[in-house]
Design a protein around this motif. Structure first.
Motif, PDB file in Angstrom:
ATOM      1  N   SER B 251     -32.359  -2.329  64.986  1.00  0.00           N
ATOM      2  CA  SER B 251     -32.136  -1.156  64.150  1.00  0.00           C
ATOM      3  C   SER B 251     -30.758  -1.214  63.489  1.00  0.00           C
ATOM      4  N   SER B 254     -30.810  -3.881  60.791  1.00  0.00           N
ATOM      5  CA  SER B 254     -31.492  -3.472  59.566  1.00  0.00           C
ATOM      6  C   SER B 254     -30.639  -2.459  58.810  1.00  0.00           C
ATOM      7  N   HIS B 255     -29.944  -1.583  59.572  1.00  0.00           N
ATOM      8  CA  HIS B 255     -29.055  -0.625  58.917  1.00  0.00           C
ATOM      9  C   HIS B 255     -27.962  -1.353  58.148  1.00  0.00           C
ATOM     10  N   LYS B 258     -29.348  -2.998  55.086  1.00  0.00           N
ATOM     11  CA  LYS B 258     -29.819  -2.094  54.034  1.00  0.00           C
ATOM     12  C   LYS B 258     -28.657  -1.577  53.194  1.00  0.00           C
ATOM     13  N   THR B 259     -27.484  -1.451  53.826  1.00  0.00           N
ATOM     14  CA  THR B 259     -26.356  -0.910  53.082  1.00  0.00           C
ATOM     15  C   THR B 259     -25.991  -1.782  51.876  1.00  0.00           C
ATOM     16  N   VAL B 261     -27.832  -3.987  50.413  1.00  0.00           N
ATOM     17  CA  VAL B 261     -28.990  -4.013  49.512  1.00  0.00           C
ATOM     18  C   VAL B 261     -29.001  -2.741  48.657  1.00  0.00           C
ATOM     19  N   SER B 262     -28.672  -1.595  49.287  1.00  0.00           N
ATOM     20  CA  SER B 262     -28.632  -0.335  48.533  1.00  0.00           C
ATOM     21  C   SER B 262     -27.579  -0.391  47.444  1.00  0.00           C
ATOM     22  N   VAL B 263     -26.421  -0.988  47.788  1.00  0.00           N
ATOM     23  CA  VAL B 263     -25.348  -1.077  46.794  1.00  0.00           C
ATOM     24  C   VAL B 263     -25.841  -1.879  45.591  1.00  0.00           C
ATOM     25  N   LYS B 265     -28.919  -2.564  44.657  1.00  0.00           N
ATOM     26  CA  LYS B 265     -30.026  -1.906  43.945  1.00  0.00           C
ATOM     27  C   LYS B 265     -29.497  -0.726  43.103  1.00  0.00           C
ATOM     28  N   ALA B 266     -28.663   0.106  43.717  1.00  0.00           N
ATOM     29  CA  ALA B 266     -28.147   1.274  42.999  1.00  0.00           C
ATOM     30  C   ALA B 266     -27.310   0.823  41.802  1.00  0.00           C
ATOM     31  N   GLN B 267     -26.515  -0.218  42.013  1.00  0.00           N
ATOM     32  CA  GLN B 267     -25.671  -0.713  40.924  1.00  0.00           C
ATOM     33  C   GLN B 267     -26.538  -1.177  39.748  1.00  0.00           C
ATOM     34  N   ARG B 424     -13.485   0.965  60.186  1.00  0.00           N
ATOM     35  CA  ARG B 424     -14.614   1.100  59.276  1.00  0.00           C
ATOM     36  C   ARG B 424     -14.256   0.834  57.819  1.00  0.00           C
TER      37      ARG B 424
END
Lengths: 224, 468
Positions: B251, B254-255, B258-259, B261-263, B265-267, B424
């Motif tokens: 988990s 994958s988290h 995904k982060t 990948v989201s960057v 994709k969103a970009q 972080r």
């Protein structure tokens, strides 16, 4: 529309800010939960977009605190933890929608618009006040079937007035919903934009839609 | 064909049947021997008393030795088929013979005597009588008035032997019947005593990966099985922990994947909203490149961990490694990063220190620790790296002037994907220290950390020269 994005991944937060701003939103960003919670409690946002895994205070904790304090702002959870239990938990605490990473940006915008509409008691993306029609998706305005061209700020002001039509909105409230935290609230810029809007919307018509309420603010409504 | 069945119930039954059969046969043999002894002893005793009676009848009258037979005795021996016989031989001449033996003869001394009493001069034989019946014969040698006398008495054995035969027949019936009964009982006992086991196994069978939190109830089962239930429960504890760790890792992984990948994709989604200037495209591409670099590093780290977990590198591939060289390579790889922030890397290394290990992996472990010391350091800070050897152990100490780690987080920094609240904002996968610890533990070593927030941290790696 003013939204708050709480997301610890800096590059994602910046892309989202840029994208939402290009869709006419006013966007504040916080990279961690504590500050995010403070901002959510302090400013009158139209939507909160919360990531779940955040440093210090996580997204679900922000949501819980916001709901405990009876702040009825719509909340969209945005997270990589897409398991069903997580979604159910988020929705049960009081989230209005849930979108899993990686997401489609146009879908996110559509969902954010939808929760805003619903929070104002509207189901349709089209707002109709007398002969004034506003398409919130295309961000286009027509009066008596005639297209009216508005600047981004003029449109945002009109959309906010229309979404809250019949309700008197103070200058402060309008400023807070149209500008981010960096904007100086002591300005009478709202009066300037109201006069621009009147010129474009009301001037050629008998029926005035934008009304000034002395000492209170402005309201958009049909006279009848 | 298999004689011993596979099931415990079958085995238990077979063993019980075999054992009881053996026991019954042994008892039968013993009993028939004993019965035979009792019969023969009683006949022998009878023969002895008859012998005394007969020899007591010898007497001398007018210098002639005679055997005077009274009426009472004569009656017993008179009937030809009575089965009672006697014969007295005086100096080689037959002195007297029982009426039952008149004109009839049988071998009195058949073969070697069964019993022989030297002192009393008595022999006992088993022979066949004149009517073909089994006969027990007692011979007694004595002297009467200086003349040698041989006296025989004999008794029919048929009755005693009949009794023995009847007894044997009885045994031949009772033993198989007992064995059949025992088989049934054995089967039942086995079934009843194994019932808790069947229940136990059916309960164990219900536990799957989705019900790993269930435990076997020791209260309802028998004493012997509680030990088994305890062992099972302990095994389930371990399985559950391992399973949950695995699930959390997946988990988390994958988290973390995904982060970025989201960057990306969103970009892409945002940049294609409208036409952009060249600079805007470049900026978007730069974000995408940074995100993909992060992903590449994350995937590499995950694969390294997976390889370490599956034990793909083993002590058999270990070679003699110079610890100083490993540190040197790690420092060389990290110096551009350190220089960029004016952080000094000071090393105090003994080039002579060697150990048995995997040089590439050790370098990777040290690099992860030193990279941490650099990343969480202040600009212009210091990282001191010292090697040491003591007895059969060697090690490296990495001391930094960084942000430090709070005592509540100290235990957790080696956990996969754990990032301290201070870390972080710093680039990284959250796997570096986990990988370092895995590698060092695979070498039989250990890694410890001490830290003072705001002042710095000190990581100590201790390794055996030769892994056990």
């Amino acid at each position: 529309m003013r939204i708050l994005i709480v997301e610890d991944e800096k590059s994602l937060a910046q892309v989202l800010k840029k994208g939402f701003e290009e869709h006419g939103f006013t966007v504040d960003v916080s990279l961690e939960g504590e500050e995010g919670l403070f901002m959510a409690e302090t400013y009158p946002y139209d939507v909160l977009i919360l990531d779940i895994l955040l440093p210090k205070v996580d997204g679900l904790a922000i949501l819980r605190t916001v709901r405990t304090k009876k702040i009825e702002v719509p909340v969209v959870m945005l997270t990589a933890r897409g398991e069903v239990e997580d979604r159910i938990r988020g929705l049960n605490i009081g989230a209005d929608d849930y979108i899993a990473k990686p997401f489609d940006f146009p879908e996110l915008v559509a969902r954010v618009r939808a929760v805003i509409r619903r929070s104002k008691g509207r189901a349709s993306a089209m707002i109709q006040i007398d002969d004034l029609t506003i398409d919130t998706n295309a961000r286009s305005v027509k009066r008596a079937g005639r297209e009216i061209r508005l600047s981004a700020t003029e449109y945002n002001l009109l959309e906010y007035l229309a979404l809250n039509s019949g309700r008197v909105l103070s200058r402060t409230e309008l400023t807070e919903h149209l500008y981010d935290t960096e904007f100086d609230l002591d300005s009478n810029i709202i009066d300037v934009y109201i006069s621009y809007l009147r010129t474009k919307i009301d001037k050629d018509f008998d029926m005035q839609l934008i009304h000034t309420v002395r000492g209170a603010g402005y309201v958009l409504k049909s006279d009848t | 064909m298999r004689i011993i069945p596979g099931s415990i119930q079958g085995r238990l039954s077979v063993w019980l049947i075999l054992f009881t059969s053996f026991l019954l046969f042994a008892i039968a043999l013993f009993l028939s021997y004993e019965v035979r002894q009792i019969v023969l002893t009683s006949i022998d005793r009878l023969l002895h008393s008859k012998m005394q009676l007969i020899t007591g009848l010898l007497h001398e009258e007018d210098d002639v030795i005679e055997l005077e037979v009274s009426e009472v005795i004569a009656g017993e021996y008179a009937i030809p088929r009575s089965g009672h016989y006697y014969k007295v031989i005086l100096g080689g001449r037959v002195l007297a013979v029982s009426p039952s033996l008149v004109d009839r003869e049988f071998v009195l001394e058949a073969g070697t005597p069964e019993l022989y009493d030297e002192a009393r001069k008595e022999w006992i034989f088993t022979s066949v009588g004149p009517d073909g019946e089994p006969i027990r014969v007692l011979r007694h040698d004595l002297e009467f008035r200086g003349v040698p006398v041989i006296a025989y008495v004999a008794e029919n054995l048929s009755e005693g032997l009949d009794m023995m035969t009847r007894f044997r027949r009885f045994l031949l019936i009772i033993i198989p019947v007992s064995i059949v009964c025992m088989s049934g009982i054995a089967f039942l006992i086995a079934h009843v005593s194994l019932k808790p086991l069947a229940l136990f196994s059916s309960k164990v069978r219900t536990i799957t990966h989705t019900t790993l939190s269930e435990r076997l109830d020791q209260g309802t089962t028998v004493e012997e099985l509680t030990v088994l239930a305890d062992s099972f429960n302990e095994m389930l504890d371990r399985l559950q922990r391992a399973f949950e760790n695995e699930r959390r890792l997946i988990s988390d992984a994958s988290h973390e994947l995904k982060t970025p990948v989201s960057v990306i994709k969103a970009q892409c989604d945002v940049v294609f909203l409208r036409d952009r200037t060249k600079d805007e495209y470049l900026e978007a591409l730069e974000t995408i490149r940074a995100a993909s670099n992060g992903m590449v590093k994350l995937v590499r780290d995950l694969l390294t961990l997976a390889r370490l977990d599956s034990g793909m590198f083993s002590a058999s591939d270990f070679r003699i490694v110079s610890l100083g060289e490993c540190v040197g390579r790690a420092v060389a790889a990290l110096s551009p990063l350190a220089e960029g922030r004016a952080i000094r890397l000071e090393t105090s290394l003994d080039k002579g220190i060697t150990l048995l290990g995997d040089s590439e992996r050790l370098t990777e472990a040290l690099m992860n620790i030193i990279e941490n010391a650099v990343r969480y350091n202040r600009d212009g800070g210091l990282v001191e790296i010292t090697s040491w050897e003591r007895g059969d152990r060697v090690g490296v100490e990495i001391r930094d002037t960084g942000v430090g780690i709070g005592s509540d987080e100290l235990e957790r920094i080696f956990e996969r994907f754990y990032r301290t609240s201070a870390s972080r904002s710093v680039e990284g996968t959250g796997l570096g220290l986990s990988i370092a610890r895995c590698i060092i533990e695979a070498h039989g070593g250990e890694i410890r950390v001490e830290s003072e927030p705001g002042i710095g941290s000190c990581f100590s790696v201790s390794l055996p020269r030769k892994p056990e």
